[in-house]
Design an enzyme around this catalytic site. Structure first.
Site, PDB file in Angstrom:
ATOM      1  N   CYS A  35     -13.666  -2.418  29.870  1.00 40.07           N
ATOM      2  CA  CYS A  35     -14.186  -2.611  31.291  1.00 40.07           C
ATOM      3  C   CYS A  35     -13.462  -1.847  32.410  1.00 40.07           C
ATOM      4  O   CYS A  35     -12.189  -1.581  32.178  1.00 40.07           O
ATOM      5  CB  CYS A  35     -13.946  -4.191  31.336  1.00 40.07           C
ATOM      6  SG  CYS A  35     -15.124  -4.860  30.272  1.00 40.07           S
ATOM      7  N   GLY A  61     -16.595   1.995  31.000  1.00 37.63           N
ATOM      8  CA  GLY A  61     -17.631   1.038  30.666  1.00 37.63           C
ATOM      9  C   GLY A  61     -19.116   1.692  31.084  1.00 37.63           C
ATOM     10  O   GLY A  61     -19.485   1.802  32.245  1.00 37.63           O
ATOM     11  N   ASN A 135     -11.513  -7.787  32.854  1.00 34.00           N
ATOM     12  CA  ASN A 135     -10.724  -6.576  31.824  1.00 34.00           C
ATOM     13  C   ASN A 135     -10.276  -7.022  30.560  1.00 34.00           C
ATOM     14  O   ASN A 135      -8.686  -7.304  31.220  1.00 34.00           O
ATOM     15  CB  ASN A 135     -10.612  -5.425  32.472  1.00 34.00           C
ATOM     16  CG  ASN A 135      -9.922  -4.157  31.517  1.00 34.00           C
ATOM     17  OD1 ASN A 135      -9.063  -3.474  31.984  1.00 34.00           O
ATOM     18  ND2 ASN A 135     -10.569  -4.039  30.560  1.00 34.00           N
ATOM     19  N   GLY A 136     -10.262  -7.014  29.258  1.00 30.71           N
ATOM     20  CA  GLY A 136      -9.248  -7.439  28.361  1.00 30.71           C
ATOM     21  C   GLY A 136     -10.124  -8.305  27.342  1.00 30.71           C
ATOM     22  O   GLY A 136     -11.276  -8.070  27.290  1.00 30.71           O
ATOM     23  N   TYR A 281      -5.225   8.382  26.644  1.00 28.93           N
ATOM     24  CA  TYR A 281      -6.772   8.514  26.523  1.00 28.93           C
ATOM     25  C   TYR A 281      -7.589   7.857  27.524  1.00 28.93           C
ATOM     26  O   TYR A 281      -8.524   8.530  28.291  1.00 28.93           O
ATOM     27  CB  TYR A 281      -7.304   8.248  25.154  1.00 28.93           C
ATOM     28  CG  TYR A 281      -8.655   8.244  25.145  1.00 28.93           C
ATOM     29  CD1 TYR A 281      -9.403   9.398  25.182  1.00 28.93           C
ATOM     30  CD2 TYR A 281      -9.580   7.226  24.919  1.00 28.93           C
ATOM     31  CE1 TYR A 281     -10.796   9.568  25.173  1.00 28.93           C
ATOM     32  CE2 TYR A 281     -10.882   7.227  24.701  1.00 28.93           C
ATOM     33  CZ  TYR A 281     -11.744   8.589  25.088  1.00 28.93           C
ATOM     34  OH  TYR A 281     -12.749   8.613  24.960  1.00 28.93           O
TER      35      TYR A 281
END
Length: 504
Positions: A35, A61, A135-136, A281
């Site tokens: 996300c 995302g 996000n997570g 990345y």
């Protein structure tokens, strides 16, 4: 976390088409960040700025996106499946008035990618209306959800993000900021969160600081108040001409209101464990993550990789796009020329019509095309950021050989990935991680390379801390569980306790 692959390859599933298996293999041959979140406070066109920010975070995302805006009285939200640019046209943005907004762009992990679970999620609670974008991934959500349902909570979605709102609603603290802090202290796992009420914006990170979240500011014009911006990555600030101020700290909750910025800490004792794969990345190289430029870390990864595993060759070639910066560092350190021997087609999405499965390697050839004029007769060093299942690496090695390379040496700018992530990253189970089940020599044989070497763990943490201070981070302040199996939390595989849940 691997529902799609389990659906395709699990026991008792018959009649699955070869193209579907192939698509699943391609999907899980890269780790995927789940996300990106965005928030704007005090701007007359907050939704549009949020849209621009989400556009910069699109790489985090690509399944769904949403924006919620508020004008002090009303909250409006619009969500959809697809890319940010496909959902938010000018006409749509005009339906999101207000001087505040939060936004979200999403991949799914533990659940489906249905519109039901697209974010932001807005819930009218006993504490008023609260919208959240997360996000997570929470790792103790099963127990929390069960307890909340016993206390009368009614969930509108299967997303673990809604659990946080329900915890806020059931908190007995006197002020909203204290209720939020209380709720965040009860959940475990990874969360970088932006929240919005009718007149305030909140931003918070989990005590480990797994995922990034930064705060920026746009200076007001002609004495007007400043605009505050929060984003998963600082590359979103650049498009808005916002100045990076600082990261939201692990265990910190920031509130922005008409009275200014308020900060409280709901945890100050937990050991920091920020995801190092953000630097390997996930993040864009033009972002500052945990206070350090990603470009600098990746360049040093390539240089360190060359020091650790030099091999005589004629050409350094990156696997685009994620291997480019490390390949530049490798070439600079080794003195071997760099060139783009593989050209990427940027207009191929996550899915496309494929021929029958017997047409081997078609998916990779749709995305990458070798430059025969550069590769023919050359000893080539291929640089990539990771090997997950190994299937894509093997196809790329075959492609480079078919273009005339006499030798193909694979170099990876991180250690072998031996364990899945439970903190908001889409990874296969351990049985599908090639490095968890095979030696480096066996992987080298599988991908059909002449040699294979990974960056050492010490080399990786050194690369992400060398030089300028990293907000005081030391090598031990990173989460490296995917390389070591040593998890910072007592993780729980949510599939075992709540199969229908959907992470962010």
């Amino acid at each position: 976390m691997n529902n799609e692959l389990a659906r395709l390859e699990g026991e008792g599933v018959e009649g699955v088409q070869g193209n579907e298996i192939h698509e699943a293999e391609e999907h899980f041959d890269k780790l995927r960040e789940e996300c990106g979140v965005m928030a704007i406070y005090n701007h007359h066109d907050a939704a549009r700025l949020t849209y621009w920010g989400l556009y910069s975070l699109q790489h985090r995302g690509q399944e769904s996106a949403g924006i919620a805006s508020a004008d002090g009285q009303n909250v409006n939200d619009i969500k959809g499946m697809g890319l940010v640019s496909e959902i938010f046209t000018d006409d749509v943005l005009q339906k999101l008035p207000g001087h505040m907004a939060i936004g979200h762009t999403r991949y799914s992990t533990t659940g489906d990618s249905a519109l039901l679970n697209a974010q932001p999620i807005s819930v009218e609670s006993t504490k008023g209306l609260i919208a959240i974008a997360h996000n997570g991934n929470l790792v103790n959500l099963g127990n929390s959800r069960e307890r909340l349902e016993r206390d009368g909570a009614v969930f509108q979605t299967t997303s673990d993000s809604e659990i946080i709102i329900q915890l806020i609603a059931h908190s007995t603290r006197s002020t909203l900021i204290d209720c939020i802090a209380d709720s965040l202290s009860q959940v475990e796992g990874a969360f970088s969160i932006v929240m919005m009420t009718r007149n305030r914006i909140f931003a918070a990170r989990d005590p480990h600081g797994f995922r990034p979240l930064s705060m920026g500011r746009i200076a007001g014009v002609d004495g007007a108040p400043d605009t505050f911006v929060f984003a998963s990555e600082t590359c979103a600030f650049d498009l808005l001409h916002a100045k990076y101020e600082r990261d939201v700290k692990p265990g910190e909750l920031v509130m922005v209101s008409e009275d200014g910025v308020t900060s409280v800490f709901f945890d100050t004792h937990t050991r920091q464990a920020s995801c190092i794969f953000e630097h390997v990345y996930f993040a864009r190289p033009d972002s500052r993550i945990y206070g350090r430029w990603v470009q600098k870390s990746r360049d040093e990864m390539g240089r360190q990789l060359a020091r650790e595993s030099h091999v005589d060759a004629d050409l350094v070639v990156p696997v685009p796009d994620s291997g480019v910066t490390a390949a530049l560092g490798y070439a600079a350190e080794s003195g071997i020329p760099f060139n783009f021997g593989l050209i990427r087609n940027h207009y191929v999405g996550r899915t496309f019509i494929q021929p029958e499965q017997r047409v081997r390697d078609f998916g990779v050839r749709m995305k990458l095309n070798p430059m025969r004029s550069l590769l023919e007769g050359k000893r080539v060093i291929l640089i990539d950021d990771s090997i997950i299942r190994g299937t894509t690496s093997r196809k790329i090695v075959r492609m480079v050989r078919a273009a005339g390379a006499t030798e193909v040496h694979m170099r990876i700018s991180c250690p072998p990935t031996v364990s899945p992530c439970f903190y908001g990253v889409d990874t296969p189970s351990k049985k599908d991680l090639i490095a968890a089940n095979q030696s480096i020599e066996e992987i080298c044989k599988f991908i059909e390379a002449d040699s294979l070497a990974y960056l050492s763990l010490v080399g990786l943490t050194h690369s992400c801390t060398k030089g300028e201070p990293l907000n005081g981070l030391e090598p031990g302040d990173f989460c490296t569980a995917c390389y070591t199996g040593d998890y910072p939390t007592d993780w729980v595989d949510v599939r075992e306790i709540l199969p229908a849940t959907a992470s962010v």
